[in-house]
Design an enzyme around this catalytic site. Structure first.
Site, PDB file in Angstrom:
ATOM      1  CD1 TRP A 166      -2.700   1.456   0.691  1.00  0.00           C
ATOM      2  CD2 TRP A 166      -1.470   2.332   2.247  1.00  0.00           C
ATOM      3  NE1 TRP A 166      -3.333   2.745   1.072  1.00  0.00           N
ATOM      4  CE2 TRP A 166      -2.463   3.507   2.059  1.00  0.00           C
ATOM      5  CE3 TRP A 166      -0.405   2.665   3.150  1.00  0.00           C
ATOM      6  CZ2 TRP A 166      -2.289   4.673   2.465  1.00  0.00           C
ATOM      7  CZ3 TRP A 166      -0.234   3.928   3.874  1.00  0.00           C
ATOM      8  CH2 TRP A 166      -1.292   4.910   3.388  1.00  0.00           C
ATOM      9  CG  HIS A 167       3.485   2.433   3.362  1.00  0.00           C
ATOM     10  ND1 HIS A 167       2.843   1.462   3.993  1.00  0.00           N
ATOM     11  CD2 HIS A 167       3.457   3.779   3.973  1.00  0.00           C
ATOM     12  CE1 HIS A 167       2.486   2.075   5.196  1.00  0.00           C
ATOM     13  NE2 HIS A 167       2.935   3.421   5.075  1.00  0.00           N
ATOM     14  N   GLY A 168       3.815   1.831  -1.461  1.00  0.00           N
ATOM     15  CA  GLY A 168       4.321   1.944  -2.631  1.00  0.00           C
ATOM     16  C   GLY A 168       4.460   1.049  -3.599  1.00  0.00           C
TER      17      GLY A 168
END
Length: 391
Positions: free
Chosen positions: A241-243
């Protein structure tokens, strides 16, 4: 419910992960596909999660559906938390919307104080210490072990001040309008284990992943091994989700593995004496582990991450520390002050906020002008965007 979830995730997947999957497909088949020219909408991850939480909560009958589209759209597009969180839950926010309570004087001045604190964290501290951190991460081969370590510690504090600063401002602006968004950071670097860290860091995301990923996977209801696997998979999803990059997946996987190890060792750890030495060692191990993983979060690629960590452990000479302090006194003072204030008890911080609410408007004006002057004094040549805008 599943149609709605898949529709929301497909939009997020197209904008955020299309080029990531396309790049990996090219590597496997040695193709020559060109990446799409996609502009990532700011905040798409946050309002996608909010939309999913609303649909699931209505389906599970945790909340009643809104009476009209405007209430739902207001919840989804509430601007203080729109672009970088906190992730607002429908069961927490919609009852406030229905109650329609006006903002009190305490809400307004308390919110204004949080905005001031957020500005100091982001525009004074985070942006200033980032000027040195960026030098280290842009070309780690030019720096010694001590300088690399300071860059890692600097980024550890930078990402906290940057993101918690935005959260403070968002929570403060919402409070001025009479809405409470809840606490999003609770002095996370005080944590003595990874489980505690994720209860204190980005609380709205951690609780979202727990309620909408970890528990649906089975949580801790399917046995010990399944609990460890669910922890690992949840953090893996959190990393993705973060990247859209393998370094974020690695970051999430290592946090998932760390959580599993902590849970496995917890029966033994609970038997240790609760004295200063044990507490300090637990804190130090946790802080070092989290800080080293931030290297993979920040660095451009794995090679750069490994080089920075290698410099710290191979080329470290503690005798260079006084030289570093002499060369960058303001940076060192700001870092030391930040560490001290991070360990201030929460009731002290609440007391300062309460005192600010009670003082007359002249003192409030002076505090505001001092903060504006600090921003001007420490500002860089270019305005640095919030780190979490990219997510």
């Amino acid at each position: 419910m599943w149609i709605s979830i898949c529709f929301s995730l497909s939009i997020l997947g197209y904008f955020k992960y299309s080029n990531f999957f396309l790049w990996n497909w090219n590597q496997m088949v040695e193709g020559n596909f060109q990446p799409y020219d996609i502009i990532l909408p700011v905040g798409i991850s946050f309002y996608t999660f909010q939309s999913i939480s609303y649909v699931v909560d209505v389906y599970k009958k945790r909340i009643k559906p809104t009476d009209n589209w405007f209430d739902y759209l207001f919840f989804l597009s509430f601007f203080p938390a729109l672009v970088a969180g906190p992730i607002v839950r429908a069961d927490y926010f919609l009852p406030q919307l229905a109650a329609n309570n006006p903002a009190t004087k305490e809400n307004i001045w308390g919110g204004f104080w949080l905005v001031i604190v957020g500005i100091v964290k982001k525009a004074v501290i985070a942006d200033y210490i980032a000027q040195y951190n960026d030098l280290v991460f842009n070309d780690p081969s030019l720096y010694t072990g001590v300088q690399a370590l300071m860059g890692v510690l600097g980024y550890t504090m930078q990402i906290y001040c940057d993101f918690s600063g935005y959260s403070d401002m968002a929570i403060g602006i919402a409070l001025i309008m009479g809405f409470r968004l809840g606490l999003n950071f609770d002095s996370p670097y005080q944590s003595r284990n990874l489980t505690e860290f994720w209860r204190r860091w980005h609380i709205s995301l951690s609780s979202w992943l727990r309620d909408y990923v970890y528990i649906p996977l089975g949580g801790n209801r399917k046995g010990t091994i399944r609990t460890y696997v669910n922890n690992f998979l949840t953090m893996l999803i959190g990393g993705l989700w973060h990247g859209a990059a393998w370094k974020f997946i690695f970051w999430g996987a290592m946090h998932g593995a760390g959580l599993a190890v902590h849970k496995a060792c917890k029966p033994w750890l609970d038997k240790l004496p609760n004295n200063f030495i044990v507490v300090f060692i637990c804190w130090l191990v946790t802080f070092v582990y989290v800080s080293l993983l931030w290297v993979f979060f920040r660095a451009a690629d794995f090679e750069q991450s490994v080089e920075i960590i290698r410099n710290i452990f191979v080329d470290f000479d503690w005798r260079q520390i006084p030289q570093f302090c002499d060369a960058r006194p303001a940076w060192c003072v700001m870092m030391a002050s930040l560490i001290v204030f991070h360990f201030v008890p929460q009731k002290w911080a609440d007391g300062v906020q309460y005192a600010f609410i009670r003082v007359n408007w002249g003192i409030k004006l002076i505090v505001f002008l001092v903060v504006v002057q600090l921003v001007i004094e420490f500002m860089s040549e270019e305005v640095a965007p919030f780190i979490y805008f990219q997510f």
